[in-house]
Write a protein that holds these residues in place. Structure first.
Motif, PDB file in Angstrom:
ATOM      1  N   ALA A   1      27.151 -31.756  29.049  1.00  0.00           N
ATOM      2  CA  ALA A   1      27.193 -30.412  29.547  1.00  0.00           C
ATOM      3  C   ALA A   1      27.890 -30.253  31.140  1.00  0.00           C
ATOM      4  CB  ALA A   1      25.880 -29.686  29.778  1.00  0.00           C
ATOM      5  N   ARG A   2      27.660 -31.169  31.952  1.00  0.00           N
ATOM      6  CA  ARG A   2      28.424 -30.997  33.113  1.00  0.00           C
ATOM      7  C   ARG A   2      29.447 -32.097  33.122  1.00  0.00           C
ATOM      8  NH1 ARG A   2      25.455 -28.588  37.150  1.00  0.00           N
ATOM      9  NH2 ARG A   2      23.467 -27.545  36.209  1.00  0.00           N
TER      10      ARG A   2
ATOM     11  N   LEU B   1      23.103 -31.293  43.871  1.00  0.00           N
ATOM     12  CA  LEU B   1      22.247 -30.182  43.375  1.00  0.00           C
ATOM     13  C   LEU B   1      21.442 -30.779  42.814  1.00  0.00           C
ATOM     14  CD1 LEU B   1      22.545 -27.259  42.616  1.00  0.00           C
ATOM     15  CD2 LEU B   1      23.617 -28.051  40.688  1.00  0.00           C
ATOM     16  N   PRO B   2      19.915 -30.486  43.021  1.00  0.00           N
ATOM     17  CA  PRO B   2      18.597 -30.790  42.174  1.00  0.00           C
ATOM     18  C   PRO B   2      18.761 -30.141  41.079  1.00  0.00           C
ATOM     19  CG  PRO B   2      17.858 -29.803  44.259  1.00  0.00           C
ATOM     20  CD  PRO B   2      19.514 -29.710  44.325  1.00  0.00           C
ATOM     21  N   LEU B   3      18.273 -31.075  39.856  1.00  0.00           N
ATOM     22  CA  LEU B   3      18.138 -30.419  38.600  1.00  0.00           C
ATOM     23  C   LEU B   3      16.555 -30.700  38.446  1.00  0.00           C
ATOM     24  CD1 LEU B   3      21.238 -31.626  37.028  1.00  0.00           C
ATOM     25  CD2 LEU B   3      20.981 -29.645  38.213  1.00  0.00           C
TER      26      LEU B   3
ATOM     27  N   ASP C   1      29.326 -32.503  42.625  1.00  0.00           N
ATOM     28  CA  ASP C   1      30.716 -32.331  42.387  1.00  0.00           C
ATOM     29  C   ASP C   1      31.434 -32.713  43.559  1.00  0.00           C
ATOM     30  OD1 ASP C   1      33.546 -31.450  42.232  1.00  0.00           O
ATOM     31  OD2 ASP C   1      32.973 -29.933  40.551  1.00  0.00           O
ATOM     32  N   THR C   2      32.227 -33.866  43.773  1.00  0.00           N
ATOM     33  CA  THR C   2      32.753 -34.193  45.080  1.00  0.00           C
ATOM     34  C   THR C   2      33.837 -33.363  45.688  1.00  0.00           C
ATOM     35  OG1 THR C   2      34.539 -35.563  43.836  1.00  0.00           O
ATOM     36  CG2 THR C   2      32.587 -36.658  44.401  1.00  0.00           C
ATOM     37  N   ASP C   3      33.912 -32.212  44.949  1.00  0.00           N
ATOM     38  CA  ASP C   3      34.698 -31.016  45.434  1.00  0.00           C
ATOM     39  C   ASP C   3      33.938 -30.476  46.680  1.00  0.00           C
ATOM     40  OD1 ASP C   3      37.152 -30.455  44.604  1.00  0.00           O
ATOM     41  OD2 ASP C   3      36.751 -28.766  43.397  1.00  0.00           O
TER      42      ASP C   3
ATOM     43  N   ARG D   1      32.624 -36.066  39.022  1.00  0.00           N
ATOM     44  CA  ARG D   1      31.160 -35.156  38.656  1.00  0.00           C
ATOM     45  C   ARG D   1      30.298 -36.180  38.337  1.00  0.00           C
ATOM     46  NH1 ARG D   1      32.547 -29.675  37.430  1.00  0.00           N
ATOM     47  NH2 ARG D   1      30.894 -29.467  36.085  1.00  0.00           N
ATOM     48  N   ILE D   2      29.183 -36.249  39.071  1.00  0.00           N
ATOM     49  CA  ILE D   2      28.394 -37.752  39.225  1.00  0.00           C
ATOM     50  C   ILE D   2      26.852 -36.963  38.894  1.00  0.00           C
ATOM     51  CG2 ILE D   2      27.526 -39.389  40.390  1.00  0.00           C
ATOM     52  CD1 ILE D   2      29.802 -39.050  42.167  1.00  0.00           C
TER      53      ILE D   2
END
Length: 130
Positions: free
Chosen positions: A55-56, A32-34, A25-27, A8-9
């Motif tokens: 949090a992430r 995902l832009p935040l 998430d490399t899954d 998770r990066i």
């Protein structure tokens, strides 16, 4: 199993007032832009981003290092390195990525998160080929 390889990066495109943020998430490898972090001090930015990272449950921060075309580091890089040191103090692992290899500079720009997403995309591509 394969699950343990999931990373998770959080990617950052750090600016003095605005910091673009993206998460992956490399899954699924979909950046995902935040929301862009707008702050009037480095401390406030670090605090805000650290909260997102916690949090992430991120594994590490991918931070774009703005180099001059010559490959030298300018004042912007100094700012980024100083901020990065603060993240390390917070307990985050930091990975620098040369922003010159991302194509965000010749892309039509729509917001700070785009640069951070571009950073993630390029980083994931380099990892896939290594």
């Amino acid at each position: 199993g394969v699950d343990s390889l999931t990373m998770r990066i959080l990617a950052l495109d750090i600016g003095a007032r605005r910091t673009g943020v993206a998460f992956v998430d490399t899954d699924n490898n979909i950046p995902l832009p935040l929301d862009t972090v707008v702050s009037d001090s480095m401390e406030a930015m670090v605090e805000h981003v650290s909260a997102i990272g916690v949090a992430r449950k991120i594994d590490f921060l991918l931070i774009g290092l703005p180099l001059l075309p010559s490959g030298q580091e300018g004042s912007q890089s100094t700012y980024v390195r100083t901020a990065s040191a603060k993240f390390v103090e917070q307990g985050f692992e930091v990975v620098f990525f040369d922003e010159r290899y991302t194509s965000s500079h010749n892309a039509p720009f729509d917001g700070d998160a785009r640069a951070a997403c571009q950073l993630l995309t390029t980083y994931l591509q380099t990892q896939a080929h290594s």
